[in-house]
Design an enzyme around this catalytic site. Structure first.
Site, PDB file in Angstrom:
ATOM      1  N   GLY A   1      19.706  45.897  39.309  1.00 57.14           N
ATOM      2  CA  GLY A   1      19.772  47.223  39.926  1.00 57.14           C
ATOM      3  C   GLY A   1      20.118  47.069  41.394  1.00 57.14           C
ATOM      4  O   GLY A   1      19.818  46.041  41.995  1.00 57.14           O
TER       5      GLY A   1
ATOM      6  N   GLN B   1      21.296  49.193  50.054  1.00 58.84           N
ATOM      7  CA  GLN B   1      21.255  47.726  50.015  1.00 58.84           C
ATOM      8  C   GLN B   1      22.610  47.107  50.332  1.00 58.84           C
ATOM      9  O   GLN B   1      22.700  45.885  50.503  1.00 58.84           O
ATOM     10  CB  GLN B   1      20.763  47.238  48.652  1.00 58.84           C
ATOM     11  CG  GLN B   1      19.298  47.575  48.406  1.00 58.84           C
ATOM     12  CD  GLN B   1      18.818  46.976  47.100  1.00 58.84           C
ATOM     13  OE1 GLN B   1      19.013  47.567  46.055  1.00 58.84           O
ATOM     14  NE2 GLN B   1      18.220  45.797  47.161  1.00 58.84           N
TER      15      GLN B   1
ATOM     16  N   CYS C   1      13.266  42.038  44.283  1.00 55.55           N
ATOM     17  CA  CYS C   1      14.264  42.887  44.946  1.00 55.55           C
ATOM     18  C   CYS C   1      15.260  41.995  45.664  1.00 55.55           C
ATOM     19  O   CYS C   1      14.862  41.055  46.350  1.00 55.55           O
ATOM     20  CB  CYS C   1      13.553  43.804  45.946  1.00 55.55           C
ATOM     21  SG  CYS C   1      14.665  44.926  46.807  1.00 55.55           S
ATOM     22  N   LEU C   2      16.547  42.289  45.510  1.00 55.13           N
ATOM     23  CA  LEU C   2      17.570  41.472  46.165  1.00 55.13           C
ATOM     24  C   LEU C   2      17.433  41.520  47.688  1.00 55.13           C
ATOM     25  O   LEU C   2      17.898  40.624  48.373  1.00 55.13           O
ATOM     26  CB  LEU C   2      18.972  41.942  45.749  1.00 55.13           C
ATOM     27  CG  LEU C   2      19.334  41.749  44.265  1.00 55.13           C
ATOM     28  CD1 LEU C   2      20.695  42.342  43.971  1.00 55.13           C
ATOM     29  CD2 LEU C   2      19.289  40.276  43.878  1.00 55.13           C
TER      30      LEU C   2
ATOM     31  N   HIS D   1      12.390  51.821  40.725  1.00 55.12           N
ATOM     32  CA  HIS D   1      12.525  50.916  41.873  1.00 55.12           C
ATOM     33  C   HIS D   1      13.732  51.330  42.731  1.00 55.12           C
ATOM     34  O   HIS D   1      13.638  51.426  43.956  1.00 55.12           O
ATOM     35  CB  HIS D   1      12.675  49.477  41.343  1.00 55.12           C
ATOM     36  CG  HIS D   1      12.919  48.433  42.392  1.00 55.12           C
ATOM     37  ND1 HIS D   1      12.039  47.413  42.651  1.00 55.12           N
ATOM     38  CD2 HIS D   1      13.967  48.238  43.237  1.00 55.12           C
ATOM     39  CE1 HIS D   1      12.526  46.649  43.631  1.00 55.12           C
ATOM     40  NE2 HIS D   1      13.701  47.122  43.986  1.00 55.12           N
ATOM     41  N   GLU D   2      14.859  51.604  42.060  1.00 58.57           N
ATOM     42  CA  GLU D   2      16.078  51.977  42.798  1.00 58.57           C
ATOM     43  C   GLU D   2      15.957  53.363  43.415  1.00 58.57           C
ATOM     44  O   GLU D   2      16.428  53.597  44.532  1.00 58.57           O
ATOM     45  CB  GLU D   2      17.311  51.906  41.888  1.00 58.57           C
ATOM     46  CG  GLU D   2      17.572  50.548  41.242  1.00 58.57           C
ATOM     47  CD  GLU D   2      17.517  49.380  42.204  1.00 58.57           C
ATOM     48  OE1 GLU D   2      17.862  49.558  43.388  1.00 58.57           O
ATOM     49  OE2 GLU D   2      17.092  48.291  41.783  1.00 58.57           O
TER      50      GLU D   2
ATOM     51  N   HIS E   1      14.227  53.072  46.611  1.00 61.55           N
ATOM     52  CA  HIS E   1      15.111  52.590  47.685  1.00 61.55           C
ATOM     53  C   HIS E   1      15.778  53.763  48.396  1.00 61.55           C
ATOM     54  O   HIS E   1      15.897  53.769  49.618  1.00 61.55           O
ATOM     55  CB  HIS E   1      16.227  51.703  47.102  1.00 61.55           C
ATOM     56  CG  HIS E   1      15.893  50.243  47.060  1.00 61.55           C
ATOM     57  ND1 HIS E   1      15.603  49.504  48.184  1.00 61.55           N
ATOM     58  CD2 HIS E   1      15.821  49.379  46.024  1.00 61.55           C
ATOM     59  CE1 HIS E   1      15.366  48.245  47.831  1.00 61.55           C
ATOM     60  NE2 HIS E   1      15.492  48.141  46.524  1.00 61.55           N
TER      61      HIS E   1
HETATM   62 NI    NI Z   1      15.219  46.472  45.284  1.00 59.18          NI
END
Ligand code: NI
Length: 187
Positions: A46, A51, A96-97, A138-139, A142
Site C-alpha cells: 500500500g 509518501q 510502513c515504507l 493504514h493508507e 496516511h
Molecule cells: Ni504506511
C-alpha cells in the site's frame, strides 16, 4: 515508469491532511502510475500520495503477492472515505515504507466500508475485510497525517524512539530510494 523517492518519518508532508481531488487530469494519472511503480519497487502492499510528496487524496493498494490474496486486483482509491467500521477489532502486525524496519501490532476494526472515486471519477462503495481492510485503514490514516506508530502504546513508542530518530536522520540502509530532506514536495 518512474520510481519516486519515498518520504520518511519526520518529513513534513506525512503530517499534512490530503486535499480532495476535483478532477483526474493527466498529471493525476501519471502520479497514480508512479505510485504503483514506487510501491512495487519497494515491495510494498500500500502507498499513500504523501509518501511520494503529493498532497492529493489518493492511495494505491496491491496485495496480490500475498498468500491467499492472489485474486485481489491492484486498486487506486481517489478521495477515499471510510463510512463504516466493524465493532469487532483485531490485532495485526503493521509496517510502513516511511518507517522502515519498524513493525508492531495495531488494533483496528476487522472490516470497513469505504467510498472512493476511480480514475474515471466514478464513485464506488467497497466492503473490505481481512488484510485488505487493514491496508486500506493504514493508507487512509496516511491521508489524515496519521502514522501507525501514533496508534501504539506509550511504552512501545519509547521502545522505537531510537529507531525513529535514525530514520529521521536517514542513518538507515534501505533498498529503495527515500527523500533527501524533510521539506520534500513533489514538483
Ligand atoms: Ni504506511
Amino acid at each position: 515508469m518512474a520510481v519516486l523517492p519515498i518520504t520518511v518519518y519526520g518529513d513534513k508532508i506525512l503530517r499534512k491532511k490530503a486535499n480532495k481531488v476535483t478532477e483526474v487530469d493527466l498529471k493525476t494519472i501519471e502520479l497514480i502510475k508512479n505510485m504503483f511503480d514506487t510501491m512495487k519497487n519497494a515491495n510494498g502492499i500500500g502507498l499513500a500520495a504523501n509518501q511520494v510528496g503529493s498532497d492529493k487524496s489518493i492511495f494505491v493498494v496491491d496485495i496480490s503477492q500475498v498468500e491467499d490474496y492472489e485474486d485481489t486486483k491492484p486498486i487506486a482509491l481517489i478521495n477515499p472515505k471510510i463510512i463504516e467500521r466493524s465493532e469487532k477489532k483485531v490485532l495485526i502486525e503493521e509496517g510502513c515504507l516511511s518507517i522502515p524496519d519498524v513493525r508492531e501490532e495495531v488494533r483496528r476494526p476487522e472490516s470497513i466500508t469505504i467510498v472512493y472515486h476511480d480514475t474515471d471519477f466514478n464513485e464506488h462503495t467497497l466492503e473490505a475485510d481481512g488484510l485488505l481492510a487493514r491496508v486500506m485503514q493504514h493508507e487512509f490514516d496516511h491521508l489524515q497525517g496519521v502514522l501507525f506508530t501514533d496508534l501504539i502504546s506509550d511504552d512501545l513508542k519509547k521502545k522505537y524512539k531510537k529507531d525513529i530518530n535514525r530514520i529521521r536522520k536517514r542513518k538507515i540502509e534501505i533498498e529503495y530510494p527515500i527523500t533527501e530532506d524533510m521539506d520534500y514536495q513533489l514538483a
